[in-house]
Design an enzyme around this catalytic site. Structure first.
Site: not given
Length: 335
Positions: A100, A139
């Site tokens: 992110c 991720k």
């Protein structure tokens, strides 16, 4: 790992974790469309789990499995405890967000900025692995800012493999932490999916799952041959009916998808239960807006869900009324 867990031979399809989107109501709805897709929570910070309302943050319906919780954080000890708590809620996988790019995430020293600290990420993975029995995955992006996407990504991955990571989900873009908004980071940095394939060739025993810009199953499937899975985000949310094809197309499961009549009936039943708990109707119906995308009645459906169900006094019966109205369209929606 047992047969329910990630391994190098199992192909996976998953719906990406998306902040403000993949909440428990969305996951319940998506599970009605696919029995096999792996469903992720929104990113939840380790601090929020340790100090916040855990039932609100981690509560999930038993039907969601297989499901995964995505954590944000950079403290190995905090993440280990948060992972342990999440596992106690029944999640099948713990995923660490290292992708992110938002300013808020950077200020907390987690998300994509951690790609510059592979040793710390490896320590976080090791700590979580020691705390839980379910798979621990990461991720990430291809890199950040001016970082090269060659050797640094291989080094980052090697550290995680050494730490025992169970799978790596790679958004096939770099993250620009300076100068681009989170939305721009999803669109402007060029996609390089071939780099993800090369990463898999370098680490053949590591399950590698592709994410980023995949707009349909047709676009995603060719990557399944060389990789261990694909993850769709906004395409799965905005046009959720594509999930109805996942079980047969990805998993060779011939069981027919649940008919729309049954999907709506079950969502109505779920909305009634949520209303009893004080949840506004539009929270439940929001992920259903795109259900009939491209079909007769789709515009009317979106209007009914986005206007009528926003009213404070909206009751679950409105969902059945909306469906009845579009089913009476001469073109009818598919069953």
């Amino acid at each position: 790992m047992d047969s329910e867990q990630l391994n190098a031979r199992e192909k996976t399809f998953s719906v990406a974790p998306m902040i403000d989107w993949t909440d428990r109501h969305c996951r319940y709805f998506h599970r009605l469309l696919s029995r096999r897709a792996r469903l992720y929570t929104e990113m939840i910070t380790s601090a929020a789990i340790l100090h916040g309302d855990r039932d609100r943050l981690l509560g999930c319906d038993p039907s969601e499995h297989p499901n995964a919780v995505q954590l944000g954080g950079s403290s190995p000890s905090e993440l280990a405890e948060a992972a342990r708590i999440a596992e106690s809620y029944g999640y099948d996988e713990i995923n660490l967000n290292v992708g992110c790019p938002s300013d808020r995430v950077q200020s907390g020293r987690f998300g994509a900025c951690l790609m510059a600290e592979p040793d710390l990420v490896a320590a976080c993975v090791e700590a979580m692995k020691s705390a839980v029995r379910v798979p621990v995955t990461v991720k990430c992006r291809l890199g950040i800012d001016d970082q090269d996407t060659g050797a640094p990504l291989d080094m980052f991955t090697a550290k995680l493999v050494e730490a025992g990571v169970d799978a790596l989900v790679v958004h096939a873009r770099k993250a620009w932490l300076k100068g681009l908004s989170p939305k721009e980071n999803r669109e402007i940095p060029p996609l390089d999916r071939e780099r993800v394939h090369r990463l898999k060739e370098t680490f053949p025993d590591l399950p590698v799952i592709l994410n980023g810009g995949l707009g349909s199953l047709e676009e995603a499937l060719p990557h399944m041959g060389g990789l261990d899975g694909v993850m769709l985000g906004r395409a799965a949310y905005r046009t959720p009916a594509i999930l109805r094809d996942v079980d047969l197309t990805v998993f060779s499961d011939p069981t027919p998808p649940l008919p729309y009549d049954d999907v709506i009936a079950k969502m109505h039943e779920y909305a009634c239960a949520q209303a009893e708990a004080g949840v506004p109707l539009h929270h439940v119906t929001r992920p259903m807006l795109g259900l009939f995308h491209g079909e007769p009645g789709a515009r009317q459906w979106r209007r009914l869900l986005s206007v009528d169900m926003q009213r404070p006094d909206a009751r679950p019966g409105l969902l059945l009324d909306a469906y009845s109205r579009i089913r009476s369209d001469p073109g009818r929606v598919a069953a």
